[in-house]
Scaffold this active site. Structure first.
Site, PDB file in Angstrom:
ATOM      1  N   ASN A 198      63.127  48.174  30.510  1.00  0.00           N
ATOM      2  CA  ASN A 198      62.555  48.931  31.618  1.00  0.00           C
ATOM      3  C   ASN A 198      63.106  48.436  32.944  1.00  0.00           C
ATOM      4  OD1 ASN A 198      60.423  50.840  32.655  1.00  0.00           O
ATOM      5  ND2 ASN A 198      59.804  48.966  33.716  1.00  0.00           N
ATOM      6  N   GLU A 199      63.725  49.321  33.695  1.00  0.00           N
ATOM      7  CA  GLU A 199      64.132  49.092  35.085  1.00  0.00           C
ATOM      8  C   GLU A 199      64.795  47.736  35.336  1.00  0.00           C
ATOM      9  OE1 GLU A 199      60.590  49.728  37.421  1.00  0.00           O
ATOM     10  OE2 GLU A 199      60.658  51.894  37.129  1.00  0.00           O
ATOM     11  N   HIS A 252      59.549  45.149  28.933  1.00  0.00           N
ATOM     12  CA  HIS A 252      58.959  45.760  30.124  1.00  0.00           C
ATOM     13  C   HIS A 252      58.456  44.630  31.031  1.00  0.00           C
ATOM     14  CE1 HIS A 252      57.087  49.624  31.827  1.00  0.00           C
ATOM     15  NE2 HIS A 252      56.865  48.673  32.722  1.00  0.00           N
ATOM     16  N   GLN A 261      50.354  45.234  30.944  1.00  0.00           N
ATOM     17  CA  GLN A 261      49.487  45.891  31.913  1.00  0.00           C
ATOM     18  C   GLN A 261      48.177  46.401  31.305  1.00  0.00           C
ATOM     19  OE1 GLN A 261      53.119  48.219  33.415  1.00  0.00           O
ATOM     20  NE2 GLN A 261      51.874  48.118  35.243  1.00  0.00           N
TER      21      GLN A 261
HETATM   22  C1  FCB Z   1      57.230  50.954  37.578  1.00  0.00           C
HETATM   23  C2  FCB Z   1      56.928  50.046  36.398  1.00  0.00           C
HETATM   24  C3  FCB Z   1      55.578  50.304  35.781  1.00  0.00           C
HETATM   25  C4  FCB Z   1      54.509  50.517  36.832  1.00  0.00           C
HETATM   26  C5  FCB Z   1      54.948  51.548  37.831  1.00  0.00           C
HETATM   27  C6  FCB Z   1      53.931  51.862  38.893  1.00  0.00           C
HETATM   28  O1  FCB Z   1      58.267  50.421  38.353  1.00  0.00           O
HETATM   29  O2  FCB Z   1      57.899  50.247  35.404  1.00  0.00           O
HETATM   30  O3  FCB Z   1      55.263  49.232  34.925  1.00  0.00           O
HETATM   31  O4  FCB Z   1      54.181  49.323  37.411  1.00  0.00           O
HETATM   32  O5  FCB Z   1      56.141  51.115  38.449  1.00  0.00           O
END
Ligand code: FCB
Length: 404
Positions: A170-171, A126, A22
């Site tokens: 990440n997520e 990520h 990003q």
């Molecule tokens: C999250 C992501 C991050 C960013 C935010 C707004 O879900 O982990 O990279 O995009 O949202």
């Protein structure tokens, strides 16, 4: 009425978060880069009346070259912690070949943070993949797990002394749903089965990465979960709410918690759940961000309290909003911290807050228009401008207190 000050626990970490793709720019060996430049993506955007040129990450914030001056901003804003990701596609651009120049690059980046006395949260995955790994099926093939672990081993060997907290993934929930069901991330597949496989592969990746990371350096290892505050619309929808809560907030957590030294909380808001599933009613009674996400700080308190039963330290690894005018950000931060503090008073062991994001950046499928930064970025010139809300956050970081 006189203002009251509330104090956070001693040693509380205050900072911000970013990710590599990003911000760095020119992540040319990644699956995102390939997708952003694909004809499929371009024609999809054209059919929506959008200009595809505005949806390629390009040089992003040029953080790859500007990290020193961006870290000076952290110091200026009194932050003592920072979350960033290292990019697998840079470190291993071809299968089995690690680029030593890129290893040295990330070493310099992490050293630059250490030099400033800033605690590092380092994410290994990520959302982005090396294109070669994506071509082999990415996380939809369990047989690919050892390939991810090779990269983890390299990262552990090379960077461990410079890492204070590892964030393996990440997520996973968002990665799985956006890549394999909702069609928002590459490879835009629409299959429940692939979502299920990808999420379970990521769970296995985390669990197997854990002992590798612990072997090199006994620093805390965790995962950044995407946690949503789900609220039933009536007593009739409580059951549906509980089912959805399990799927979105518990499935990954329960399968990884034994191999987490802390819980990373990414909190962006809440949703209402009706008898038949999710009902978005927020347009009528909530404050919204520029992306129409409902602003719901009290939901963060509920999410944090709900995590007490795991008896692990909690770090808010992401929380923020798209707000180009910087009209709502100061209040947003204030209110989320107020509810965080309430959760702490009730026994939630919260030890840090990392705002998303330090600066405006490439917001995945939304492109560059959402402005999440404490610091504004003018992309043509790459000029950084500190937004007013960042200055009030800096005061909180400095004093470890919030005025309420
Ligand atoms: C999250 C992501 C991050 C960013 C935010 C707004 O879900 O982990 O990279 O995009 O949202």
């Amino acid at each position: 009425m006189e203002n009251k000050k509330i104090t956070f626990p001693e040693g509380f970490l205050w900072g911000a978060a970013i990710s590599a793709h990003q911000t760095e720019g020119n992540n040319i060996n990644s699956n995102w880069w390939a997708w952003e430049h694909s004809e499929r993506r371009a024609s999809e955007l054209r059919s929506q009346g959008r200009n595809p040129a505005e949806y390629v990450s390009g040089q992003a914030c040029d953080f790859y070259h500007r990290y020193e001056s961006d870290f000076d901003l952290l110091t200026k804003l009194n932050m003592n912690a920072f979350r960033l990701s290292i990019e697998w596609a840079r470190l291993e651009p071809q299968q089995g070949w690690f680029d030593r120049d890129e290893v040295e690059h990330y070493r310099r980046v992490l050293e630059a943070l250490k030099k400033r006395g800033i605690k590092t949260f380092v994410t290994l995955h990520h959302f982005t993949l090396p294109q070669w790994f994506a071509e082999r099926g990415g996380f939809t093939r369990k047989a690919n797990i050892p390939l991810f672990l090779n990269y983890v081993r390299l990262a552990a060997e090379e960077f461990s002394p410079l890492v204070d907290f590892w964030v393996t993934i990440n997520e996973p929930e968002i990665y799985g749903s956006h890549s394999y069901i909702l069609g928002r991330f590459p490879p835009q597949r629409k299959s429940h089965w692939l979502t299920f496989v990808a999420v379970n592969t990521l769970i296995a990746c985390h669990n197997q990465a854990y002992p590798i990371l612990k072997k090199y350096n006994n620093v805390p290892v965790g995962l950044a979960y995407h946690l949503v505050d789900l609220v039933p619309t009536s007593i009739y929808s409580r059951f549906t709410r509980d089912v959805m809560h399990y799927i979105t907030n518990r499935y990954v957590l329960r399968r990884t918690i034994r191999r987490c030294d802390y819980i990373g909380v990414n909190y962006y808001g809440h949703s209402h759940v009706g008898v038949w599933g999710r009902k978005i009613r927020h347009k009528t009674h909530h404050m919204l961000t520029d992306l129409d996400w409902a602003i719901h700080p009290d939901g963060l308190e509920r999410v944090l309290l709900d995590l007490r039963k795991y008896h692990k330290p909690l770090y808010i690894t992401e929380n923020g909003l798209a707000d180009a005018g910087d009209i709502k950000r100061e209040r947003f931060i204030h209110d989320h911290l107020l509810y965080t503090h309430r959760a702490i008073e009730q026994g939630a062991d919260v030890r840090g807050y990392l705002h998303w994001s330090l600066m405006d950046n490439f917001e995945w499928a939304h492109g560059f228009s959402p402005r999440f930064g404490l610091v504004a970025v003018d992309y043509p010139t790459q000029a950084r401008t500190i937004r007013p809300s960042a200055l009030s956050y800096a005061e909180i970081c400095k004093t470890n207190t919030l005025t309420v």
